[in-house]
Design a protein around this motif. Structure first.
Motif, PDB file in Angstrom:
ATOM      1  N   ALA A 133     -71.608 -38.711 -17.803  1.00  0.00           N
ATOM      2  CA  ALA A 133     -70.159 -38.827 -17.955  1.00  0.00           C
ATOM      3  C   ALA A 133     -69.485 -38.937 -16.591  1.00  0.00           C
ATOM      4  O   ALA A 133     -68.550 -39.737 -16.400  1.00  0.00           O
ATOM      5  N   HIS A 134     -69.955 -38.155 -15.633  1.00  0.00           N
ATOM      6  CA  HIS A 134     -69.427 -38.229 -14.269  1.00  0.00           C
ATOM      7  C   HIS A 134     -69.700 -39.600 -13.672  1.00  0.00           C
ATOM      8  O   HIS A 134     -68.807 -40.240 -13.093  1.00  0.00           O
ATOM      9  N   ARG A 135     -70.927 -40.069 -13.824  1.00  0.00           N
ATOM     10  CA  ARG A 135     -71.305 -41.366 -13.261  1.00  0.00           C
ATOM     11  C   ARG A 135     -70.469 -42.490 -13.865  1.00  0.00           C
ATOM     12  O   ARG A 135     -69.986 -43.373 -13.156  1.00  0.00           O
ATOM     13  N   PHE A 136     -70.281 -42.454 -15.168  1.00  0.00           N
ATOM     14  CA  PHE A 136     -69.500 -43.493 -15.846  1.00  0.00           C
ATOM     15  C   PHE A 136     -68.039 -43.459 -15.417  1.00  0.00           C
ATOM     16  O   PHE A 136     -67.447 -44.489 -15.078  1.00  0.00           O
ATOM     17  N   SER A 137     -67.446 -42.267 -15.424  1.00  0.00           N
ATOM     18  CA  SER A 137     -66.017 -42.131 -15.152  1.00  0.00           C
ATOM     19  C   SER A 137     -65.656 -42.560 -13.742  1.00  0.00           C
ATOM     20  O   SER A 137     -64.627 -43.229 -13.517  1.00  0.00           O
ATOM     21  N   GLU A 138     -66.484 -42.165 -12.776  1.00  0.00           N
ATOM     22  CA  GLU A 138     -66.161 -42.449 -11.383  1.00  0.00           C
ATOM     23  C   GLU A 138     -66.215 -43.943 -11.052  1.00  0.00           C
ATOM     24  O   GLU A 138     -65.637 -44.375 -10.055  1.00  0.00           O
ATOM     25  N   ARG A 139     -66.862 -44.725 -11.893  1.00  0.00           N
ATOM     26  CA  ARG A 139     -66.876 -46.185 -11.679  1.00  0.00           C
ATOM     27  C   ARG A 139     -65.474 -46.771 -11.753  1.00  0.00           C
ATOM     28  O   ARG A 139     -65.206 -47.819 -11.172  1.00  0.00           O
ATOM     29  N   PHE A 140     -64.577 -46.083 -12.475  1.00  0.00           N
ATOM     30  CA  PHE A 140     -63.248 -46.643 -12.727  1.00  0.00           C
ATOM     31  C   PHE A 140     -62.138 -45.911 -11.980  1.00  0.00           C
ATOM     32  O   PHE A 140     -60.965 -46.183 -12.199  1.00  0.00           O
ATOM     33  N   ARG A 141     -62.509 -44.981 -11.100  1.00  0.00           N
ATOM     34  CA  ARG A 141     -61.483 -44.272 -10.334  1.00  0.00           C
ATOM     35  C   ARG A 141     -60.639 -45.268  -9.546  1.00  0.00           C
ATOM     36  O   ARG A 141     -61.151 -46.130  -8.840  1.00  0.00           O
ATOM     37  N   GLY A 142     -59.333 -45.125  -9.682  1.00  0.00           N
ATOM     38  CA  GLY A 142     -58.416 -45.986  -8.952  1.00  0.00           C
ATOM     39  C   GLY A 142     -58.082 -47.297  -9.623  1.00  0.00           C
ATOM     40  O   GLY A 142     -57.251 -48.053  -9.104  1.00  0.00           O
ATOM     41  N   VAL A 143     -58.695 -47.569 -10.791  1.00  0.00           N
ATOM     42  CA  VAL A 143     -58.389 -48.808 -11.510  1.00  0.00           C
ATOM     43  C   VAL A 143     -57.109 -48.590 -12.307  1.00  0.00           C
ATOM     44  O   VAL A 143     -57.106 -47.812 -13.276  1.00  0.00           O
ATOM     45  N   PRO A 144     -56.008 -49.234 -11.943  1.00  0.00           N
ATOM     46  CA  PRO A 144     -54.714 -48.975 -12.604  1.00  0.00           C
ATOM     47  C   PRO A 144     -54.774 -49.212 -14.114  1.00  0.00           C
ATOM     48  O   PRO A 144     -55.291 -50.236 -14.577  1.00  0.00           O
ATOM     49  N   GLY A 145     -54.275 -48.239 -14.882  1.00  0.00           N
ATOM     50  CA  GLY A 145     -54.204 -48.382 -16.320  1.00  0.00           C
ATOM     51  C   GLY A 145     -55.476 -48.094 -17.071  1.00  0.00           C
ATOM     52  O   GLY A 145     -55.467 -48.039 -18.311  1.00  0.00           O
ATOM     53  N   HIS A 146     -56.582 -47.889 -16.373  1.00  0.00           N
ATOM     54  CA  HIS A 146     -57.847 -47.592 -17.061  1.00  0.00           C
ATOM     55  C   HIS A 146     -57.840 -46.142 -17.542  1.00  0.00           C
ATOM     56  O   HIS A 146     -57.272 -45.268 -16.868  1.00  0.00           O
ATOM     57  N   PRO A 147     -58.450 -45.851 -18.712  1.00  0.00           N
ATOM     58  CA  PRO A 147     -58.494 -44.456 -19.180  1.00  0.00           C
ATOM     59  C   PRO A 147     -59.095 -43.486 -18.170  1.00  0.00           C
ATOM     60  O   PRO A 147     -58.771 -42.292 -18.199  1.00  0.00           O
ATOM     61  N   PHE A 148     -59.958 -43.998 -17.275  1.00  0.00           N
ATOM     62  CA  PHE A 148     -60.559 -43.137 -16.264  1.00  0.00           C
ATOM     63  C   PHE A 148     -60.057 -43.502 -14.862  1.00  0.00           C
ATOM     64  O   PHE A 148     -60.799 -43.450 -13.894  1.00  0.00           O
ATOM     65  N   GLU A 149     -58.785 -43.822 -14.806  1.00  0.00           N
ATOM     66  CA  GLU A 149     -58.160 -44.143 -13.521  1.00  0.00           C
ATOM     67  C   GLU A 149     -58.306 -42.990 -12.537  1.00  0.00           C
ATOM     68  O   GLU A 149     -58.442 -43.202 -11.330  1.00  0.00           O
ATOM     69  N   ASN A 150     -58.291 -41.763 -13.051  1.00  0.00           N
ATOM     70  CA  ASN A 150     -58.443 -40.590 -12.179  1.00  0.00           C
ATOM     71  C   ASN A 150     -59.883 -40.089 -12.147  1.00  0.00           C
ATOM     72  O   ASN A 150     -60.145 -38.930 -11.822  1.00  0.00           O
ATOM     73  N   GLY A 151     -60.828 -40.974 -12.476  1.00  0.00           N
ATOM     74  CA  GLY A 151     -62.236 -40.622 -12.395  1.00  0.00           C
ATOM     75  C   GLY A 151     -62.605 -39.481 -13.333  1.00  0.00           C
ATOM     76  O   GLY A 151     -62.189 -39.469 -14.499  1.00  0.00           O
ATOM     77  N   PHE A 152     -63.338 -38.517 -12.811  1.00  0.00           N
ATOM     78  CA  PHE A 152     -63.830 -37.407 -13.623  1.00  0.00           C
ATOM     79  C   PHE A 152     -62.998 -36.144 -13.427  1.00  0.00           C
ATOM     80  O   PHE A 152     -63.450 -35.045 -13.725  1.00  0.00           O
ATOM     81  N   ASP A 153     -61.775 -36.305 -12.907  1.00  0.00           N
ATOM     82  CA  ASP A 153     -60.880 -35.147 -12.818  1.00  0.00           C
ATOM     83  C   ASP A 153     -60.552 -34.668 -14.231  1.00  0.00           C
ATOM     84  O   ASP A 153     -60.331 -35.476 -15.143  1.00  0.00           O
ATOM     85  N   LEU A 154     -60.502 -33.368 -14.440  1.00  0.00           N
ATOM     86  CA  LEU A 154     -60.236 -32.838 -15.764  1.00  0.00           C
ATOM     87  C   LEU A 154     -58.831 -33.231 -16.220  1.00  0.00           C
ATOM     88  O   LEU A 154     -57.851 -33.019 -15.503  1.00  0.00           O
ATOM     89  N   THR A 155     -58.757 -33.822 -17.412  1.00  0.00           N
ATOM     90  CA  THR A 155     -57.495 -34.349 -17.928  1.00  0.00           C
ATOM     91  C   THR A 155     -57.350 -33.994 -19.402  1.00  0.00           C
ATOM     92  O   THR A 155     -58.257 -34.241 -20.199  1.00  0.00           O
ATOM     93  N   LEU A 156     -56.220 -33.425 -19.765  1.00  0.00           N
ATOM     94  CA  LEU A 156     -55.913 -33.134 -21.171  1.00  0.00           C
ATOM     95  C   LEU A 156     -55.284 -34.369 -21.790  1.00  0.00           C
ATOM     96  O   LEU A 156     -54.287 -34.883 -21.281  1.00  0.00           O
TER      97      LEU A 156
END
Length: 245
Positions: free
Chosen positions: A32-55
């Motif tokens: 999950a960490h590996r997948f999420s961090e691929r999209f860190r910083g991508v505007p509008g992506h569900p994982f724009e903030n990477g693997f930071d905990l998000t409610l």
């Protein structure tokens, strides 16, 4: 919510929380960490903030809108009992699960003391719902301490996810445990699972009468092809989702 899941032991996933922090050796190569961090910083992506905990408040009612009953893995991309998830939000997740009771939910955590305390208080004066299963991850003998916390939790169905299996676990007491999943680690830098570690879990399940499901060899492939340990060949799941060889 993913209407279908590639995870063999569930039908779908629901992630009202995403993101987590690594707390054990079993987390080192977290998919999950590996997948999420691929999209860190991508505007509008569900994982724009990477693997930071998000409610994800907007996802809380998703199971209520999914009318056909299914087996749902809760927070495949997080841990509901992470210390930074407020109790009020956990309450909201459980409120939804109790309301949408035509589904079966699988809640898996590494934060077993918080799971135990929460379940014991929420269901202190009532029977825990049969459609809400609780489980703990166990990766080695040190992680096996979570089994006792799970056993102490007020839950109708308790299960273990012994994956990634990176060390021997036993001897293991499966009293009041209803189901065991086991498997090796996959993905980049996967650590080798010794056949003896998996056999130990399988044999404990056989002796103690607990359904066993062998998910995968992971990065290791035995020359024999692995049929001896294939849980699909002989064991059965809990009644809600049964596989008989």
């Amino acid at each position: 919510m993913a209407e279908q899941s590639a995870i063999e032991w569930t039908d779908a996933t629901w992630n009202p929380v995403t993101g987590c922090t690594k707390i054990t050796a079993g987390c080192d190569n977290c998919y999950a960490h590996r997948f999420s961090e691929r999209f860190r910083g991508v505007p509008g992506h569900p994982f724009e903030n990477g693997f930071d905990l998000t409610l994800r408040h907007e996802r809380l009612d998703q199971p209520l809108r999914w009318r056909r009953g299914r087996m749902i893995f809760v927070n495949s991309m997080s841990d509901l009992f992470h210390k930074e998830v407020p109790k009020a939000f956990i309450d909201a997740v459980f409120d939804t699960m109790e309301s949408a009771d035509w589904h079966t939910y699988q809640v898996l955590t590494k934060r077993s003391p918080r799971l135990r305390d929460y379940m014991s208080k929420r269901y202190a004066d009532r029977v825990p719902p049969a459609h809400i299963w609780t489980g703990v991850s166990v990766e080695d003998r040190k992680g096996a301490a979570r089994i006792e916390h799970l056993r102490q939790a007020r839950s109708a169905v308790r299960f273990l996810s012994v994956e990634p299996l990176i060390g021997p676990v036993g001897p293991v007491d499966l009293t009041d445990i209803h189901w065991v999943i086991a498997g090796g680690e996959s993905g980049p830098s996967a650590r080798v699972m010794q056949i003896e570690w998996a056999r130990e879990i399988r044999d404990a399940c056989r002796v103690q009468g607990v359904p066993f499901f062998f998910k995968q060899w992971g990065g290791f492939r035995p020359k024999s092809g692995g049929r001896e340990l294939d849980g699909r060949e002989w064991s059965e799941w809990p009644t809600a989702k049964r596989m008989v060889g």
